[in-house]
Write a protein that holds these residues in place. Structure first.
Motif, PDB file in Angstrom:
ATOM      1  N   ASP A   1       0.871  -1.181   0.000  1.00 18.71           N
ATOM      2  CA  ASP A   1       0.000   0.000   0.000  1.00 18.71           C
ATOM      3  C   ASP A   1       0.909   1.233   0.000  1.00 18.71           C
ATOM      4  N   LEU A   2       1.048   1.855  -1.149  1.00 18.41           N
ATOM      5  CA  LEU A   2       1.955   2.997  -1.307  1.00 18.41           C
ATOM      6  C   LEU A   2       1.228   4.333  -1.179  1.00 18.41           C
ATOM      7  N   SER A   3      -0.060   4.303  -0.834  1.00 18.18           N
ATOM      8  CA  SER A   3      -0.853   5.532  -0.815  1.00 18.18           C
ATOM      9  C   SER A   3      -0.408   6.529   0.254  1.00 18.18           C
ATOM     10  N   SER A   4       0.170   6.040   1.323  1.00 16.05           N
ATOM     11  CA  SER A   4       0.562   6.960   2.398  1.00 16.05           C
ATOM     12  C   SER A   4       2.068   6.932   2.662  1.00 16.05           C
ATOM     13  N   ILE A   5       2.818   6.483   1.693  1.00 23.18           N
ATOM     14  CA  ILE A   5       4.262   6.376   1.872  1.00 23.18           C
ATOM     15  C   ILE A   5       4.889   7.766   1.943  1.00 23.18           C
ATOM     16  N   LYS A   6       5.855   7.915   2.854  1.00 22.68           N
ATOM     17  CA  LYS A   6       6.574   9.177   3.008  1.00 22.68           C
ATOM     18  C   LYS A   6       8.050   8.876   3.177  1.00 22.68           C
ATOM     19  N   ARG A   7       8.879   9.758   2.680  1.00 20.67           N
ATOM     20  CA  ARG A   7      10.319   9.628   2.880  1.00 20.67           C
ATOM     21  C   ARG A   7      10.694  10.438   4.111  1.00 20.67           C
ATOM     22  N   PRO A   8      11.365   9.809   5.062  1.00 22.36           N
ATOM     23  CA  PRO A   8      11.715  10.531   6.291  1.00 22.36           C
ATOM     24  C   PRO A   8      12.692  11.674   6.027  1.00 22.36           C
ATOM     25  N   ASN A   9      12.543  12.725   6.782  1.00 19.21           N
ATOM     26  CA  ASN A   9      13.426  13.900   6.718  1.00 19.21           C
ATOM     27  C   ASN A   9      13.448  14.566   5.347  1.00 19.21           C
ATOM     28  N   GLN A  10      12.360  14.485   4.618  1.00 20.40           N
ATOM     29  CA  GLN A  10      12.314  15.091   3.291  1.00 20.40           C
ATOM     30  C   GLN A  10      11.366  16.288   3.212  1.00 20.40           C
ATOM     31  N   ALA A  11      10.783  16.674   4.341  1.00 21.01           N
ATOM     32  CA  ALA A  11       9.918  17.858   4.330  1.00 21.01           C
ATOM     33  C   ALA A  11      10.756  19.073   3.954  1.00 21.01           C
ATOM     34  N   GLN A  12      10.163  19.958   3.200  1.00 17.01           N
ATOM     35  CA  GLN A  12      10.899  21.117   2.723  1.00 17.01           C
ATOM     36  C   GLN A  12      10.539  22.355   3.535  1.00 17.01           C
ATOM     37  N   LYS A  13      11.522  23.195   3.707  1.00 16.76           N
ATOM     38  CA  LYS A  13      11.322  24.477   4.376  1.00 16.76           C
ATOM     39  C   LYS A  13      12.098  25.526   3.594  1.00 16.76           C
ATOM     40  N   ARG A  14      11.448  26.596   3.262  1.00 14.90           N
ATOM     41  CA  ARG A  14      12.080  27.644   2.458  1.00 14.90           C
ATOM     42  C   ARG A  14      12.959  28.529   3.335  1.00 14.90           C
ATOM     43  N   VAL A  15      14.156  28.824   2.832  1.00 14.25           N
ATOM     44  CA  VAL A  15      15.061  29.759   3.500  1.00 14.25           C
ATOM     45  C   VAL A  15      15.590  30.739   2.461  1.00 14.25           C
ATOM     46  N   ASN A  16      15.901  31.921   2.908  1.00 16.34           N
ATOM     47  CA  ASN A  16      16.499  32.921   2.028  1.00 16.34           C
ATOM     48  C   ASN A  16      17.950  33.129   2.445  1.00 16.34           C
ATOM     49  N   VAL A  17      18.829  33.095   1.469  1.00 16.35           N
ATOM     50  CA  VAL A  17      20.251  33.290   1.729  1.00 16.35           C
ATOM     51  C   VAL A  17      20.768  34.337   0.751  1.00 16.35           C
ATOM     52  N   ASP A  18      21.503  35.291   1.266  1.00 18.61           N
ATOM     53  CA  ASP A  18      22.115  36.302   0.408  1.00 18.61           C
ATOM     54  C   ASP A  18      23.548  35.891   0.114  1.00 18.61           C
ATOM     55  N   PHE A  19      23.898  35.875  -1.178  1.00 12.07           N
ATOM     56  CA  PHE A  19      25.248  35.538  -1.618  1.00 12.07           C
ATOM     57  C   PHE A  19      25.851  36.731  -2.343  1.00 12.07           C
ATOM     58  N   PRO A  20      27.160  36.891  -2.250  1.00  8.74           N
ATOM     59  CA  PRO A  20      27.800  37.934  -3.055  1.00  8.74           C
ATOM     60  C   PRO A  20      27.687  37.595  -4.548  1.00  8.74           C
ATOM     61  N   THR A  21      27.726  38.616  -5.368  1.00  6.39           N
ATOM     62  CA  THR A  21      27.555  38.443  -6.815  1.00  6.39           C
ATOM     63  C   THR A  21      28.559  37.464  -7.407  1.00  6.39           C
ATOM     64  N   TRP A  22      29.826  37.540  -6.972  1.00  2.00           N
ATOM     65  CA  TRP A  22      30.833  36.636  -7.532  1.00  2.00           C
ATOM     66  C   TRP A  22      30.475  35.177  -7.247  1.00  2.00           C
ATOM     67  N   MET A  23      29.838  34.926  -6.090  1.00  2.00           N
ATOM     68  CA  MET A  23      29.464  33.564  -5.729  1.00  2.00           C
ATOM     69  C   MET A  23      28.302  33.082  -6.602  1.00  2.00           C
ATOM     70  N   ILE A  24      27.330  33.953  -6.838  1.00  2.00           N
ATOM     71  CA  ILE A  24      26.203  33.620  -7.717  1.00  2.00           C
ATOM     72  C   ILE A  24      26.715  33.307  -9.111  1.00  2.00           C
ATOM     73  N   ASP A  25      27.641  34.123  -9.611  1.00  2.00           N
ATOM     74  CA  ASP A  25      28.203  33.881 -10.941  1.00  2.00           C
ATOM     75  C   ASP A  25      28.894  32.521 -11.009  1.00  2.00           C
ATOM     76  N   SER A  26      29.659  32.194  -9.980  1.00  2.00           N
ATOM     77  CA  SER A  26      30.356  30.901  -9.945  1.00  2.00           C
ATOM     78  C   SER A  26      29.370  29.742  -9.849  1.00  2.00           C
ATOM     79  N   LEU A  27      28.341  29.918  -9.025  1.00  2.00           N
ATOM     80  CA  LEU A  27      27.315  28.881  -8.909  1.00  2.00           C
ATOM     81  C   LEU A  27      26.607  28.659 -10.246  1.00  2.00           C
TER      82      LEU A  27
END
Length: 83
Positions: free
Chosen positions: A21-47
Motif C-alpha cells: 500500500d503505497l498511498s501513504s508512503i513518506k520519505r523521512p526527513n524530506q519535508a521542505q522548508k524555504r530559507v532565504n540566503v544572500d550571496f555575493p555576486t561573484w558567488m552567484i556567478d560561480s554557482l
C-alpha cells in the motif's frame, strides 16, 4: 497476504509492488522548508557557471554541495567518536 507468504515472495525475487500500500508512503526527513540566503555576486556567478556546466539549476547545485558537506561533517564526527 500473510507475512510469511510476502517474505517468501520477496526472497524468491518475485514482484511484490502490487502487494504494498503505497498511498501513504513518506520519505523521512524530506519535508521542505524555504530559507532565504544572500550571496555575493561573484558567488552567484560561480554557482551559475557550475550549474550550467553540470546541466542543473542553481538551486540544485547548492543543495547537492550542502548535502555533500553535511554528510562529510557527519562522517568526520562519527570517525572522531570512535577513537
Amino acid at each position: 497476504m500473510k507475512a510469511k507468504d510476502f517474505d517468501k515472495k520477496f526472497d524468491n525475487n518475485e514482484d511484490i509492488i502490487d502487494d504494498l500500500d503505497l498511498s501513504s508512503i513518506k520519505r523521512p526527513n524530506q519535508a521542505q522548508k524555504r530559507v532565504n540566503v544572500d550571496f555575493p555576486t561573484w558567488m552567484i556567478d560561480s554557482l551559475d557557471k557550475e550549474a550550467n556546466r553540470v546541466g542543473v539549476t542553481r538551486q540544485s547545485i547548492i543543495k547537492v554541495w550542502l548535502a555533500e558537506k553535511l554528510e562529510e561533517q557527519a562522517a568526520n564526527k562519527a570517525l572522531h567518536r570512535t577513537r
